[in-house]
Scaffold this motif. Structure first.
Motif, PDB file in Angstrom:
ATOM      1  N   PRO A 181      12.289 -27.855 -53.950  1.00  0.00           N
ATOM      2  CA  PRO A 181      11.558 -26.705 -54.486  1.00  0.00           C
ATOM      3  C   PRO A 181      11.682 -26.651 -56.005  1.00  0.00           C
ATOM      4  CG  PRO A 181      12.837 -26.063 -52.588  1.00  0.00           C
ATOM      5  CD  PRO A 181      13.253 -27.456 -52.938  1.00  0.00           C
ATOM      6  N   SER A 182      10.580 -26.408 -56.653  1.00  0.00           N
ATOM      7  CA  SER A 182      10.547 -26.369 -58.110  1.00  0.00           C
ATOM      8  C   SER A 182      10.746 -24.945 -58.607  1.00  0.00           C
ATOM      9  CB  SER A 182       9.195 -26.877 -58.602  1.00  0.00           C
ATOM     10  OG  SER A 182       8.173 -25.967 -58.208  1.00  0.00           O
ATOM     11  N   ALA A 183      11.014 -24.846 -59.889  1.00  0.00           N
ATOM     12  CA  ALA A 183      11.105 -23.528 -60.513  1.00  0.00           C
ATOM     13  C   ALA A 183       9.773 -22.799 -60.385  1.00  0.00           C
ATOM     14  CB  ALA A 183      11.500 -23.677 -61.980  1.00  0.00           C
ATOM     15  N   ARG A 184       8.667 -23.542 -60.412  1.00  0.00           N
ATOM     16  CA  ARG A 184       7.336 -22.947 -60.265  1.00  0.00           C
ATOM     17  C   ARG A 184       7.204 -22.247 -58.912  1.00  0.00           C
ATOM     18  NH1 ARG A 184       1.712 -26.234 -59.781  1.00  0.00           N
ATOM     19  NH2 ARG A 184       0.384 -24.430 -59.528  1.00  0.00           N
ATOM     20  N   LEU A 185       7.723 -22.874 -57.855  1.00  0.00           N
ATOM     21  CA  LEU A 185       7.679 -22.258 -56.532  1.00  0.00           C
ATOM     22  C   LEU A 185       8.511 -20.982 -56.511  1.00  0.00           C
ATOM     23  CD1 LEU A 185       7.067 -22.231 -53.435  1.00  0.00           C
ATOM     24  CD2 LEU A 185       9.165 -23.563 -53.170  1.00  0.00           C
ATOM     25  N   ILE A 186       9.738 -21.065 -57.025  1.00  0.00           N
ATOM     26  CA  ILE A 186      10.632 -19.905 -57.027  1.00  0.00           C
ATOM     27  C   ILE A 186       9.997 -18.768 -57.820  1.00  0.00           C
ATOM     28  CG2 ILE A 186      12.936 -19.049 -57.599  1.00  0.00           C
ATOM     29  CD1 ILE A 186      12.745 -21.340 -55.398  1.00  0.00           C
ATOM     30  N   GLU A 187       9.457 -19.115 -58.980  1.00  0.00           N
ATOM     31  CA  GLU A 187       8.801 -18.121 -59.827  1.00  0.00           C
ATOM     32  C   GLU A 187       7.646 -17.451 -59.081  1.00  0.00           C
ATOM     33  OE1 GLU A 187       6.631 -17.987 -64.202  1.00  0.00           O
ATOM     34  OE2 GLU A 187       7.091 -19.909 -63.284  1.00  0.00           O
ATOM     35  N   ALA A 188       6.835 -18.226 -58.392  1.00  0.00           N
ATOM     36  CA  ALA A 188       5.704 -17.671 -57.644  1.00  0.00           C
ATOM     37  C   ALA A 188       6.190 -16.767 -56.517  1.00  0.00           C
ATOM     38  CB  ALA A 188       4.823 -18.790 -57.093  1.00  0.00           C
ATOM     39  N   LEU A 189       7.220 -17.182 -55.813  1.00  0.00           N
ATOM     40  CA  LEU A 189       7.747 -16.361 -54.721  1.00  0.00           C
ATOM     41  C   LEU A 189       8.260 -15.017 -55.238  1.00  0.00           C
ATOM     42  CD1 LEU A 189       9.574 -19.131 -52.683  1.00  0.00           C
ATOM     43  CD2 LEU A 189       7.593 -17.805 -51.918  1.00  0.00           C
ATOM     44  N   VAL A 190       8.933 -15.046 -56.385  1.00  0.00           N
ATOM     45  CA  VAL A 190       9.475 -13.816 -56.955  1.00  0.00           C
ATOM     46  C   VAL A 190       8.357 -12.931 -57.501  1.00  0.00           C
ATOM     47  CG1 VAL A 190      10.910 -12.896 -58.835  1.00  0.00           C
ATOM     48  CG2 VAL A 190      11.751 -14.783 -57.435  1.00  0.00           C
ATOM     49  N   LEU A 191       7.444 -13.534 -58.266  1.00  0.00           N
ATOM     50  CA  LEU A 191       6.410 -12.738 -58.930  1.00  0.00           C
ATOM     51  C   LEU A 191       5.281 -12.312 -58.000  1.00  0.00           C
ATOM     52  CD1 LEU A 191       6.112 -14.665 -62.314  1.00  0.00           C
ATOM     53  CD2 LEU A 191       7.220 -12.471 -61.900  1.00  0.00           C
ATOM     54  N   VAL A 192       4.832 -13.211 -57.146  1.00  0.00           N
ATOM     55  CA  VAL A 192       3.679 -12.929 -56.291  1.00  0.00           C
ATOM     56  C   VAL A 192       4.097 -12.210 -55.011  1.00  0.00           C
ATOM     57  CG1 VAL A 192       1.786 -13.983 -54.975  1.00  0.00           C
ATOM     58  CG2 VAL A 192       2.386 -14.884 -57.230  1.00  0.00           C
ATOM     59  N   CYS A 193       5.224 -12.597 -54.455  1.00  0.00           N
ATOM     60  CA  CYS A 193       5.622 -12.067 -53.147  1.00  0.00           C
ATOM     61  C   CYS A 193       6.760 -11.046 -53.204  1.00  0.00           C
ATOM     62  CB  CYS A 193       6.042 -13.221 -52.235  1.00  0.00           C
ATOM     63  SG  CYS A 193       4.752 -14.429 -51.956  1.00  0.00           S
ATOM     64  N   ASN A 194       7.279 -10.757 -54.394  1.00  0.00           N
ATOM     65  CA  ASN A 194       8.403  -9.828 -54.552  1.00  0.00           C
ATOM     66  C   ASN A 194       9.636 -10.269 -53.764  1.00  0.00           C
ATOM     67  OD1 ASN A 194       7.091  -8.000 -56.278  1.00  0.00           O
ATOM     68  ND2 ASN A 194       6.062  -7.071 -54.538  1.00  0.00           N
ATOM     69  N   ILE A 195       9.854 -11.576 -53.695  1.00  0.00           N
ATOM     70  CA  ILE A 195      11.013 -12.102 -52.971  1.00  0.00           C
ATOM     71  C   ILE A 195      12.270 -11.924 -53.810  1.00  0.00           C
ATOM     72  CG2 ILE A 195      12.076 -14.234 -52.063  1.00  0.00           C
ATOM     73  CD1 ILE A 195       9.805 -13.042 -50.343  1.00  0.00           C
ATOM     74  N   ASN A 196      13.326 -11.534 -53.161  1.00  0.00           N
ATOM     75  CA  ASN A 196      14.633 -11.409 -53.797  1.00  0.00           C
ATOM     76  C   ASN A 196      15.210 -12.822 -53.923  1.00  0.00           C
ATOM     77  OD1 ASN A 196      17.362 -11.045 -54.320  1.00  0.00           O
ATOM     78  ND2 ASN A 196      17.653  -9.488 -52.752  1.00  0.00           N
ATOM     79  N   ALA A 197      15.382 -13.310 -55.148  1.00  0.00           N
ATOM     80  CA  ALA A 197      15.867 -14.676 -55.372  1.00  0.00           C
ATOM     81  C   ALA A 197      17.250 -14.884 -54.744  1.00  0.00           C
ATOM     82  CB  ALA A 197      15.904 -14.998 -56.863  1.00  0.00           C
ATOM     83  N   LEU A 198      18.099 -13.879 -54.785  1.00  0.00           N
ATOM     84  CA  LEU A 198      19.421 -14.007 -54.170  1.00  0.00           C
ATOM     85  C   LEU A 198      19.283 -14.267 -52.669  1.00  0.00           C
ATOM     86  CD1 LEU A 198      22.503 -13.865 -54.411  1.00  0.00           C
ATOM     87  CD2 LEU A 198      22.319 -11.407 -53.985  1.00  0.00           C
ATOM     88  N   TRP A 199      18.402 -13.527 -52.010  1.00  0.00           N
ATOM     89  CA  TRP A 199      18.177 -13.753 -50.578  1.00  0.00           C
ATOM     90  C   TRP A 199      17.637 -15.165 -50.350  1.00  0.00           C
ATOM     91  CZ3 TRP A 199      13.732 -15.103 -47.995  1.00  0.00           C
ATOM     92  CH2 TRP A 199      13.849 -15.171 -46.601  1.00  0.00           C
ATOM     93  N   LEU A 200      16.697 -15.586 -51.175  1.00  0.00           N
ATOM     94  CA  LEU A 200      16.076 -16.893 -51.008  1.00  0.00           C
ATOM     95  C   LEU A 200      17.115 -18.006 -51.081  1.00  0.00           C
ATOM     96  CD1 LEU A 200      13.338 -18.293 -50.625  1.00  0.00           C
ATOM     97  CD2 LEU A 200      13.153 -18.389 -53.119  1.00  0.00           C
ATOM     98  N   TYR A 201      18.043 -17.911 -52.016  1.00  0.00           N
ATOM     99  CA  TYR A 201      19.068 -18.951 -52.186  1.00  0.00           C
ATOM    100  C   TYR A 201      20.219 -18.839 -51.201  1.00  0.00           C
ATOM    101  CZ  TYR A 201      16.864 -20.277 -56.553  1.00  0.00           C
ATOM    102  OH  TYR A 201      15.977 -20.705 -57.495  1.00  0.00           O
ATOM    103  N   THR A 202      20.622 -17.604 -50.888  1.00  0.00           N
ATOM    104  CA  THR A 202      21.853 -17.429 -50.117  1.00  0.00           C
ATOM    105  C   THR A 202      21.663 -16.762 -48.764  1.00  0.00           C
ATOM    106  OG1 THR A 202      22.342 -15.239 -51.034  1.00  0.00           O
ATOM    107  CG2 THR A 202      23.143 -17.171 -52.279  1.00  0.00           C
ATOM    108  N   GLY A 203      20.542 -16.061 -48.579  1.00  0.00           N
ATOM    109  CA  GLY A 203      20.342 -15.291 -47.360  1.00  0.00           C
ATOM    110  C   GLY A 203      20.976 -13.907 -47.428  1.00  0.00           C
ATOM    111  N   LYS A 204      21.563 -13.560 -48.581  1.00  0.00           N
ATOM    112  CA  LYS A 204      22.222 -12.257 -48.739  1.00  0.00           C
ATOM    113  C   LYS A 204      21.263 -11.252 -49.356  1.00  0.00           C
ATOM    114  CE  LYS A 204      26.734 -14.368 -49.296  1.00  0.00           C
ATOM    115  NZ  LYS A 204      27.830 -14.646 -50.189  1.00  0.00           N
ATOM    116  N   GLY A 205      21.373 -10.021 -48.896  1.00  0.00           N
ATOM    117  CA  GLY A 205      20.531  -8.957 -49.422  1.00  0.00           C
ATOM    118  C   GLY A 205      19.182  -8.921 -48.726  1.00  0.00           C
ATOM    119  N   PRO A 206      18.308  -8.022 -49.186  1.00  0.00           N
ATOM    120  CA  PRO A 206      16.990  -7.900 -48.562  1.00  0.00           C
ATOM    121  C   PRO A 206      16.079  -9.067 -48.958  1.00  0.00           C
ATOM    122  CG  PRO A 206      17.141  -6.432 -50.445  1.00  0.00           C
ATOM    123  CD  PRO A 206      18.510  -7.038 -50.257  1.00  0.00           C
ATOM    124  N   MET A 207      15.139  -9.404 -48.072  1.00  0.00           N
ATOM    125  CA  MET A 207      14.196 -10.483 -48.360  1.00  0.00           C
ATOM    126  C   MET A 207      13.276 -10.085 -49.513  1.00  0.00           C
ATOM    127  SD  MET A 207      11.053 -12.119 -46.084  1.00  0.00           S
ATOM    128  CE  MET A 207      12.027 -12.496 -44.658  1.00  0.00           C
TER     129      MET A 207
END
Length: 156
Positions: free
Chosen positions: A44-70
């Motif tokens: 996964p690229s930084a571009r993907l992570i950035e899109a998930l956070v900005l477009v989908c309101n994904i919690n980056a901590l959850w994405l990497y670790t599974g902790k906290g809300p999605m």
């Protein structure tokens, strides 16, 4: 690639009820590239992570670790980043934050590269901003220096 990360990536897409093609389009990522992310064929690229956070309101901590809300809670002020117009600018300062970590620990470029399991050239490209960080390097930085993904990506 971390299989749990891949499962969470698929979980996000399923939460939106979209096919891989439709989700890739939503993220403005070529469908074949997105498919390679989901299957683990491509890191996964930084571009993907950035899109998930900005477009989908994904919690980056959850994405990497599974902790906290999605998802970030839209009603909560504790996730003010989703309203931050300077988020791309903050993301582009990743190299400066990495250089600050390096300076704090008094490491040479080659020592940082070795610690992150990348070449010295790759490391210098990250610091100068001519190369985007990938998830493996991001995880290495997190583990070696005990900093959050939010700090690394956005300075928060």
């Amino acid at each position: 690639m971390n299989k749990n990360f891949l499962k969470r990536l698929i979980e996000v897409r399923n939460a939106y009820g979209l096919s891989g093609y439709a989700f890739a389009k939503k993220l403005n990522i070529p469908q074949p590239t997105y498919l390679r992310y989901e299957t683990g064929e491509q890191k996964p690229s930084a571009r993907l992570i950035e899109a998930l956070v900005l477009v989908c309101n994904i919690n980056a901590l959850w994405l990497y670790t599974g902790k906290g809300p999605m998802f970030y809670d839209i009603e909560s002020n504790s996730f003010a980043r989703q309203y931050d117009a300077t988020i791309l600018e903050k993301f582009e300062r990743f190299g400066k934050r990495l250089a600050a970590i390096q300076a704090k620990h008094n490491f040479l470029d080659r020592e940082m590269a070795k610690l992150l399991n990348i070449t010295e050239k790759h490391y210098i490209q990250l610091v100068t901003g001519s190369r985007k960080v990938d998830i493996n390097v991001l995880n290495s930085i997190k583990q070696n220096f005990k900093v959050s993904a939010d700090y690394l990506l956005y300075g928060d």
